[in-house]
Motif scaffolding. Structure first.
Motif, mmCIF file in Angstrom:
data_model
loop_
_atom_site.group_PDB
_atom_site.id
_atom_site.type_symbol
_atom_site.label_atom_id
_atom_site.label_comp_id
_atom_site.label_asym_id
_atom_site.label_seq_id
_atom_site.Cartn_x
_atom_site.Cartn_y
_atom_site.Cartn_z
ATOM 1 N N VAL A 14 0.839 -1.202 0.000
ATOM 2 C CA VAL A 14 0.000 0.000 0.000
ATOM 3 C C VAL A 14 0.874 1.252 0.000
ATOM 4 O O VAL A 14 0.623 2.206 -0.738
ATOM 5 N N ARG A 15 1.937 1.261 0.839
ATOM 6 C CA ARG A 15 2.857 2.398 0.864
ATOM 7 C C ARG A 15 3.532 2.595 -0.491
ATOM 8 O O ARG A 15 3.669 3.710 -0.973
ATOM 9 N N HIS A 16 3.941 1.493 -1.104
ATOM 10 C CA HIS A 16 4.615 1.584 -2.398
ATOM 11 C C HIS A 16 3.656 2.095 -3.475
ATOM 12 O O HIS A 16 4.040 2.884 -4.339
ATOM 13 N N ALA A 17 2.396 1.673 -3.420
ATOM 14 C CA ALA A 17 1.419 2.145 -4.401
ATOM 15 C C ALA A 17 1.132 3.633 -4.207
ATOM 16 O O ALA A 17 0.912 4.369 -5.172
ATOM 17 N N ARG A 18 1.151 4.094 -2.952
ATOM 18 C CA ARG A 18 0.821 5.487 -2.680
ATOM 19 C C ARG A 18 2.000 6.427 -2.951
ATOM 20 O O ARG A 18 1.844 7.476 -3.570
ATOM 21 N N PHE A 19 3.186 6.059 -2.487
ATOM 22 C CA PHE A 19 4.329 6.950 -2.567
ATOM 23 C C PHE A 19 5.310 6.592 -3.672
ATOM 24 O O PHE A 19 6.157 7.391 -4.028
ATOM 25 N N GLY A 20 5.247 5.401 -4.203
ATOM 26 C CA GLY A 20 6.179 4.985 -5.239
ATOM 27 C C GLY A 20 7.532 4.617 -4.658
ATOM 28 O O GLY A 20 7.685 4.421 -3.463
ATOM 29 N N ALA A 21 8.511 4.538 -5.521
ATOM 30 C CA ALA A 21 9.854 4.153 -5.098
ATOM 31 C C ALA A 21 10.714 5.400 -4.917
ATOM 32 O O ALA A 21 10.426 6.467 -5.450
ATOM 33 N N LEU A 22 11.767 5.260 -4.144
ATOM 34 C CA LEU A 22 12.719 6.346 -3.969
ATOM 35 C C LEU A 22 13.491 6.558 -5.262
ATOM 36 O O LEU A 22 13.693 5.618 -6.029
ATOM 37 N N PRO A 23 13.922 7.777 -5.524
ATOM 38 C CA PRO A 23 14.714 8.017 -6.733
ATOM 39 C C PRO A 23 16.076 7.342 -6.621
ATOM 40 O O PRO A 23 16.547 7.036 -5.528
ATOM 41 N N GLU A 24 16.706 7.168 -7.761
ATOM 42 C CA GLU A 24 18.035 6.555 -7.783
ATOM 43 C C GLU A 24 19.030 7.478 -7.087
ATOM 44 O O GLU A 24 18.900 8.697 -7.129
ATOM 45 N N ARG A 25 20.018 6.891 -6.445
ATOM 46 C CA ARG A 25 21.053 7.674 -5.768
ATOM 47 C C ARG A 25 21.939 8.360 -6.796
ATOM 48 O O ARG A 25 22.229 7.809 -7.849
ATOM 49 N N ILE A 26 22.372 9.560 -6.467
ATOM 50 C CA ILE A 26 23.260 10.315 -7.331
ATOM 51 C C ILE A 26 24.646 10.274 -6.711
ATOM 52 O O ILE A 26 24.818 10.579 -5.523
ATOM 53 N N ARG A 27 25.632 9.905 -7.508
ATOM 54 C CA ARG A 27 27.001 9.849 -7.006
ATOM 55 C C ARG A 27 27.514 11.255 -6.742
ATOM 56 O O ARG A 27 27.113 12.218 -7.392
ATOM 57 N N PHE A 28 28.440 11.376 -5.783
ATOM 58 C CA PHE A 28 29.002 12.674 -5.442
ATOM 59 C C PHE A 28 29.738 13.273 -6.631
ATOM 60 O O PHE A 28 29.699 14.491 -6.848
ATOM 61 N N GLU A 29 30.386 12.458 -7.419
ATOM 62 C CA GLU A 29 31.118 12.947 -8.584
ATOM 63 C C GLU A 29 30.181 13.586 -9.601
ATOM 64 O O GLU A 29 30.576 14.483 -10.346
ATOM 65 N N ASP A 30 28.942 13.135 -9.659
ATOM 66 C CA ASP A 30 27.980 13.699 -10.603
ATOM 67 C C ASP A 30 27.381 15.012 -10.097
ATOM 68 O O ASP A 30 26.775 15.752 -10.861
ATOM 69 N N MET A 31 27.519 15.289 -8.786
ATOM 70 C CA MET A 31 26.947 16.504 -8.215
ATOM 71 C C MET A 31 27.914 17.675 -8.237
ATOM 72 O O MET A 31 27.511 18.810 -8.032
ATOM 73 N N THR A 32 29.188 17.427 -8.437
ATOM 74 C CA THR A 32 30.174 18.493 -8.395
ATOM 75 C C THR A 32 30.749 18.743 -9.777
ATOM 76 O O THR A 32 30.744 17.879 -10.645
ATOM 77 N N GLU A 33 31.234 19.946 -9.962
ATOM 78 C CA GLU A 33 31.842 20.308 -11.237
ATOM 79 C C GLU A 33 33.091 21.122 -10.953
ATOM 80 O O GLU A 33 33.056 22.087 -10.180
ATOM 81 N N GLY A 34 34.183 20.743 -11.543
ATOM 82 C CA GLY A 34 35.430 21.476 -11.360
ATOM 83 C C GLY A 34 35.568 22.558 -12.401
ATOM 84 O O GLY A 34 35.411 22.321 -13.594
ATOM 85 N N VAL A 35 35.858 23.782 -11.962
ATOM 86 C CA VAL A 35 36.018 24.922 -12.864
ATOM 87 C C VAL A 35 37.334 25.596 -12.520
ATOM 88 O O VAL A 35 37.625 25.842 -11.345
ATOM 89 N N GLU A 36 38.100 25.911 -13.541
ATOM 90 C CA GLU A 36 39.372 26.595 -13.339
ATOM 91 C C GLU A 36 39.117 28.052 -12.949
ATOM 92 O O GLU A 36 38.270 28.726 -13.533
ATOM 93 N N ALA A 37 39.855 28.533 -11.960
ATOM 94 C CA ALA A 37 39.740 29.928 -11.539
ATOM 95 C C ALA A 37 40.660 30.786 -12.393
ATOM 96 O O ALA A 37 41.766 30.396 -12.725
#
Length: 65
Positions: A14-37
């Motif tokens: 019932v909980r799964h039908a109401r709320f669905g599944a959790l989203p996929e985990r995002i890796r830390f490397e995908d959340m950050t971006e390196g930019v040269e100063a």
């Protein structure tokens, strides 16, 4: 309370039908971006005291008090 065999499985379904599944985990490397100063800092690093009044914000003035 309904306490019987399989009650937890039904509640989980019932909980799964109401709320669905959790989203996929995002890796830390995908959340950050390196930019040269840049050494000069660019236009964002400059400070102009004569033009700083343009960005002044005061709640009392905004409300007309």
């Amino acid at each position: 309370m309904n306490e019987g065999p399989g009650t937890e499985a039904v509640e989980a379904a019932v909980r799964h039908a109401r709320f669905g599944a959790l989203p996929e985990r995002i890796r830390f490397e995908d959340m950050t971006e390196g930019v040269e100063a840049t050494p000069s800092g660019g236009a964002n690093a400059s400070y102009d005291p004569a033009g700083s009044w343009k960005f002044y914000s005061c709640l009392a003035l905004d409300l007309g008090l």
